[in-house]
Design an enzyme around this catalytic site. Structure first.
Site, PDB file in Angstrom:
ATOM      1  N   MET A  30       0.845  -1.200   0.000  1.00 13.33           N
ATOM      2  CA  MET A  30       0.000   0.000   0.000  1.00 13.33           C
ATOM      3  C   MET A  30       0.880   1.249   0.000  1.00 13.33           C
ATOM      4  O   MET A  30       0.421   2.350   0.329  1.00 13.33           O
ATOM      5  CB  MET A  30      -0.932  -0.005   1.215  1.00 13.33           C
ATOM      6  CG  MET A  30      -1.900  -1.196   1.190  1.00 13.33           C
ATOM      7  SD  MET A  30      -3.419  -0.915   2.099  1.00 13.33           S
ATOM      8  CE  MET A  30      -2.793  -0.599   3.731  1.00 13.33           C
ATOM      9  N   HIS A  37       9.221  -3.480   3.125  1.00 10.90           N
ATOM     10  CA  HIS A  37       8.703  -3.615   1.754  1.00 10.90           C
ATOM     11  C   HIS A  37       9.841  -3.868   0.765  1.00 10.90           C
ATOM     12  O   HIS A  37       9.709  -4.673  -0.161  1.00 10.90           O
ATOM     13  CB  HIS A  37       7.990  -2.327   1.321  1.00 10.90           C
ATOM     14  CG  HIS A  37       6.772  -1.986   2.100  1.00 10.90           C
ATOM     15  ND1 HIS A  37       6.685  -0.870   2.906  1.00 10.90           N
ATOM     16  CD2 HIS A  37       5.576  -2.610   2.207  1.00 10.90           C
ATOM     17  CE1 HIS A  37       5.479  -0.808   3.456  1.00 10.90           C
ATOM     18  NE2 HIS A  37       4.792  -1.847   3.053  1.00 10.90           N
ATOM     19  N   GLU A 150       5.781 -11.380   6.968  1.00  7.22           N
ATOM     20  CA  GLU A 150       5.299 -12.199   8.090  1.00  7.22           C
ATOM     21  C   GLU A 150       4.800 -11.336   9.254  1.00  7.22           C
ATOM     22  O   GLU A 150       4.204 -11.859  10.180  1.00  7.22           O
ATOM     23  CB  GLU A 150       6.406 -13.135   8.581  1.00  7.22           C
ATOM     24  CG  GLU A 150       6.680 -14.260   7.610  1.00  7.22           C
ATOM     25  CD  GLU A 150       7.668 -15.284   8.145  1.00  7.22           C
ATOM     26  OE1 GLU A 150       8.246 -15.063   9.232  1.00  7.22           O
ATOM     27  OE2 GLU A 150       7.867 -16.299   7.451  1.00  7.22           O
ATOM     28  N   ASP A 152       2.411  -9.414   9.174  1.00 13.77           N
ATOM     29  CA  ASP A 152       0.960  -9.618   9.104  1.00 13.77           C
ATOM     30  C   ASP A 152       0.702 -11.118   8.981  1.00 13.77           C
ATOM     31  O   ASP A 152       0.311 -11.607   7.916  1.00 13.77           O
ATOM     32  CB  ASP A 152       0.391  -8.857   7.905  1.00 13.77           C
ATOM     33  CG  ASP A 152       0.634  -7.367   8.026  1.00 13.77           C
ATOM     34  OD1 ASP A 152      -0.028  -6.726   8.834  1.00 13.77           O
ATOM     35  OD2 ASP A 152       1.541  -6.858   7.334  1.00 13.77           O
ATOM     36  N   SER A 187       6.803  -0.707  10.083  1.00 17.23           N
ATOM     37  CA  SER A 187       5.406  -0.578   9.668  1.00 17.23           C
ATOM     38  C   SER A 187       5.175   0.869   9.242  1.00 17.23           C
ATOM     39  O   SER A 187       5.736   1.800   9.845  1.00 17.23           O
ATOM     40  CB  SER A 187       4.493  -0.900  10.853  1.00 17.23           C
ATOM     41  OG  SER A 187       3.186  -0.429  10.594  1.00 17.23           O
ATOM     42  N   SER A 188       4.329   1.038   8.229  1.00 20.77           N
ATOM     43  CA  SER A 188       4.001   2.405   7.807  1.00 20.77           C
ATOM     44  C   SER A 188       3.331   3.155   8.954  1.00 20.77           C
ATOM     45  O   SER A 188       3.440   4.374   9.070  1.00 20.77           O
ATOM     46  CB  SER A 188       3.055   2.374   6.607  1.00 20.77           C
ATOM     47  OG  SER A 188       3.674   1.669   5.555  1.00 20.77           O
TER      48      SER A 188
HETATM   49  O1  PAF Z   1      -0.088  -5.806   3.606  1.00 17.39           O
HETATM   50  C1  PAF Z   1      -0.513  -4.873   2.881  1.00 17.39           C
HETATM   51  O2  PAF Z   1       0.163  -3.874   2.651  1.00 17.39           O
HETATM   52  C2  PAF Z   1      -1.903  -4.978   2.280  1.00 17.39           C
HETATM   53  O3  PAF Z   1      -2.812  -5.572   3.156  1.00 17.39           O
HETATM   54  C3  PAF Z   1      -1.918  -5.693   0.917  1.00 17.39           C
HETATM   55  C4  PAF Z   1      -1.479  -7.141   1.020  1.00 17.39           C
HETATM   56  C5  PAF Z   1      -1.000  -4.950  -0.058  1.00 17.39           C
HETATM   57  C6  PAF Z   1      -3.345  -5.690   0.328  1.00 17.39           C
HETATM   58  O4  PAF Z   1      -3.818  -4.402   0.171  1.00 17.39           O
END
Ligand code: PAF
Length: 286
Positions: A30, A37, A150, A152, A187-188
């Site tokens: 996102m 990321h 991981e 999430d 985390s953002s």
């Molecule tokens: O983990 C995230 O950033 C979001 O939940 C995802 C997997 C890109 C879906 O929008």
């Protein structure tokens, strides 16, 4: 790095890569990227010839009280970071490209068993939104492999489950959580923390580790460990949402004989709802 905003352009570019025999990896995000990321992209590059990342702040996974409007959108800075790590293709669609009929009238993907516990209990629409957009991204990109963090863990299990249930020919790979030097999971939403809250934030991971050490030492009173952890978090200034010891692979409450466990926690610190988890290999009972 090429950037596209439309599904038709994405498909045209990827058709060429696929025809050339290339394997395609997708890292869905996102945006508002951090090292966690970028690690997804690094792993993507080792598993495929063509690395694709998506940046899409998915309205469907935010509830009415969630932070959709204020969620940081930093496409220019994100693009620079992705180009610097050698991403091949960035897909950054507008909302109308993903939900042309509007969100209310679109088909949804529900993963029933995993979606209404833990984070799903306080965010009832969240996992259907994630499952729907990930299914759509799988159909748009048609990757061979897709990478998810991981951090999430519940989301990762939801995605494994929908991939199996809907027969997507995609290998789903979990990438270990990237942490700051003091243990805080990247985390953002860490950006919502004040300076004072930021110094307290690593307590979440420290509390997970304390609970993990008790399980590894053979303790099996899960309720007592969870209670102590919530008390420690409250003491440190958090408002715990949950702190739960679960079976790692299906998030069911563990029996005494289960050894592959995961401890998962969500807690508010000021305006930020932080989540984290850690694996535990508990000793088999004698
Ligand atoms: O983990 C995230 O950033 C979001 O939940 C995802 C997997 C890109 C879906 O929008």
């Amino acid at each position: 790095m090429q950037t596209v905003h439309r599904i038709a352009e994405l498909r045209a570019l990827l058709a060429g890569r696929r025809q050339a025999g290339e394997r395609i990896a997708l890292a869905p995000t996102m945006g508002n990227l951090h090292r966690g990321h970028l690690q997804l992209v690094e792993v993507a590059k080792t598993l495929a010839d063509c690395s694709v990342a998506s940046i899409f702040v998915n309205p469907m996974q935010f509830g009415p009280k969630d932070d959709f409007n204020s969620y940081p959108r930093t496409l220019e800075a994100d693009s620079r970071q992705l180009a610097a790590v050698g991403l091949d293709l960035l897909f950054a669609p507008p909302v109308a490209e993903v939900y042309p009929q509007g969100m209310d009238n679109t088909t949804r993907v529900e993963v029933p068993e995993l979606s209404h516990i833990l984070c799903g209990a306080s965010r009832p629409v969240h996992f259907a939104g994630v499952a729907t957009v990930v299914s759509k991204l799988f159909n748009m990109v048609q990757p061979d492999v897709a990478l998810f963090g991981e951090k999430d863990w519940q989301q990762l299990l939801v995605i494994h489950r929908l991939t199996a249930d809907l027969n997507f020919p995609v290998e789903v790979v979990g990438v270990p959580t990237v942490r700051e030097a003091d243990g805080l999971a990247m985390s953002s939403r860490n950006g919502y923390l004040s300076a004072a809250e930021r110094t307290l934030a690593p307590t979440l991971y420290a509390t997970l580790q304390t609970a993990a050490a008790r399980l590894q030492a053979g303790e099996r009173d899960y309720a007592a460990i969870q209670r102590d952890a919530c008390a420690a978090l409250e003491q440190a200034g958090f408002r715990p949402d949950y702190f739960e010891i679960r079976r790692a692979d299906d998030l069911a409450p563990p029996e005494e004989r289960d050894t592959e466990l995961r401890i998962l926690a969500a807690a508010w610190l000021g305006k930020a709802r932080l989540i984290d988890n850690c694996p535990v290999k508990a000793p088999a009972p004698v």
